[in-house]
Design a protein around this motif. Sequence first.
Motif, PDB file in Angstrom:
ATOM      1  N   ALA B 314      52.977  12.579  58.587  1.00 20.22           N
ATOM      2  CA  ALA B 314      51.551  12.733  58.899  1.00 20.22           C
ATOM      3  C   ALA B 314      51.180  14.205  58.982  1.00 20.22           C
ATOM      4  CB  ALA B 314      51.228  12.032  60.222  1.00 20.22           C
ATOM      5  N   ALA B 315      52.052  14.999  59.574  1.00 28.60           N
ATOM      6  CA  ALA B 315      51.771  16.438  59.694  1.00 28.60           C
ATOM      7  C   ALA B 315      51.746  17.089  58.312  1.00 28.60           C
ATOM      8  CB  ALA B 315      52.831  17.101  60.572  1.00 28.60           C
ATOM      9  N   ARG B 317      50.853  15.760  55.571  1.00 25.73           N
ATOM     10  CA  ARG B 317      49.588  15.394  54.908  1.00 25.73           C
ATOM     11  C   ARG B 317      48.408  16.082  55.552  1.00 25.73           C
ATOM     12  NH1 ARG B 317      51.008  10.191  55.400  1.00 25.73           N
ATOM     13  NH2 ARG B 317      49.465  10.043  57.052  1.00 25.73           N
ATOM     14  N   ALA B 318      48.414  16.206  56.861  1.00 24.05           N
ATOM     15  CA  ALA B 318      47.217  16.641  57.597  1.00 24.05           C
ATOM     16  C   ALA B 318      47.051  18.155  57.605  1.00 24.05           C
ATOM     17  CB  ALA B 318      47.271  16.129  59.029  1.00 24.05           C
TER      18      ALA B 318
END
Lengths: 249, 403
Positions: B314-315, B317-318
């Motif tokens: 997630a990190a 991607r974010a």
Amino acid sequence: MFVFSCIVLWKISVAKRNPDKVYIRPIAGLKAIDEAVGRAAELGGPILFNPGTDDFTNIQSLAALGVLEHVAKKCAVFGIPMIITTCKPVMVPICEDVIRSAFDEEGRPELMHASDVLFIATASDLAALGAAALMLDRKVSSVFLFGSYDYTSLLCSEGGKLAGCMQIAGTADYYQIPFFIASCDYVVMAEELFACASYLSRDPVMMGSIAGQDYGKLILFCLLALGVVLSTIYGIGNPLNGFERLFTY
Amino acid sequence: MKSTRAITIGLTFVAGLYFILDFIVPPTFPGASFQGVVATTTPASMVVRSGTLPPVTYPFLGQGNMRPQILLAERDVEGLPKLTDVPLRQVGPGTLATVRIGPFAVKSVDRAAVVTAVGMRVSLSPGQKWIEGASNEPVAVPRPEMSLLIEQADSRVVRTDPGSIELIENGKRVVHHLGNRTVVMKLSRYGAGSEVQLDEAKAGDTIQIGPATFFADNRDAAAQFNLVVTTMAFGIGLLSLGMVHSRILIERRPGWSLSVFFFAAVILGVTTGIGKYANSGSQMRAFSDFVVLRIISSVSSAVFSLLAFYMAAAAYRAFRVRTGEAALMMTSALIVMIGQTPFGFYMTSWMGERYSALWLPNIAAWIFRVPNTAVFRGLVFGIMLGAIATALRYWLSMERSAS
């Protein structure tokens, strides 16, 4: 709290008399609900709604039910199947009742099935994984994650990301907001969650309570500013600072 | 239908009103509660009289069995009489009570009192019954080296003195004379306070004293009611699921084999739950322990470990730097993450003590302490006000989904 409650009730009475006077700024996450429902209608896949990892004693779960009602009405209109997953058995009959009322109100009671509401597991991590597995298995188009979440928020939302779903999340748990922001398309943060039902329904009574809430924040801000100024002048712990004594016990 | 809704609205309002009046109003009323560190206490006492005999004073001085028990006569669910232990604040002048002290070891006896093994003097009076602790037989006269239980049954309370407590509040000593309805809460460092009696508050303890409410002693009953309702809802949910899955099985709908797993899981869960309370060493208990400790615990650990990988994904991607705000977030995230590792210290420690404010760990700590805390508190204010407004709507049945 008594003062704040009086302000809220006053604004509710004002909103009842003049419903057009109350304005709520657009909330991106809630505006995207229509987009998410439309996506599900186009793709033909179901919508998955998760009302959080807590039961009805948590105010966030109650706020999530307001969103569930709105989403259920949209699903009834477009004939989109719904899946509601929960890790609290007590939420099963409550969610069933909410979606049944929503489907009845739209005149499509035949579309609602008791099997739409799934209790997966009491453990929130297993329930999150179960929901993620459902997203992959049933090719869910849109996912709504509203309510109180613990560390399993990322398990749920990453599962949706892997399944290619459009995800809208809303929580007031400050430690889970960053995870949702990293993995969801839209996030309704903190106090916006409590404005969801009012924003979606446009009910004057509920919009009035949001306006009253803002007045309460204004009063709180003024008290904070006054406290900062007086503490700067007198210092912390100074017996002359009556304002500080008023809020200390 | 309208009358049902009216009843529901009325019950909801009354329940919410009880909660506000019982839990929220008393502790938050200005001047109602006081908190501080205990300096000294003056013990509570109670004076009782049996018939026409002289009144007897019982000071609440001792610990454990030495502390006088106040017992009120009640009836249990079958209508049989029983004695219920109540705190001092629940009795007042005129209350018919039984007072009991002991059993305790007697060191010596004189005409008016016994001296316990720890040196405490307990007065003897004509209205009391003296019972041998070991055999439960009444004795005419207490004697040394015996285990003694003193009981004064069916005596009228003449007066009670709740005592007083001297607290150190903001550096000043303040004496508070307790009222008959005052609750003394001992605060712990880690959790909520627990109610204690005045003599259990020792010098150095952090204490909060405040008013009790009419329903304060019935909170256990309210909590049990909540438990009953939750259990009923559990049963309804299970019943609903059972009906759904049994229909799937009977009609052989697609995925019916998974419904078999549901019933197997229910049987396994119920067996595990029953086995938890079986005798240690029994097969049921061993089975329950195996399922919980070997299967569920291991699976939960494996699931929890997934989070690390999900967080990294997630990190990745974010954390895309497309805007100024994203760049600011990325920079602060990097500083905080690296600053919490030894590598972060080594990266900047070469600057020397004079520029320690520019060390990565110190910048990371400042980010946590100042801007992060400010935002955190702002969020909390907004959340609390939103929660109160939502709760108010539900209490007054104004919420649409509540109807």
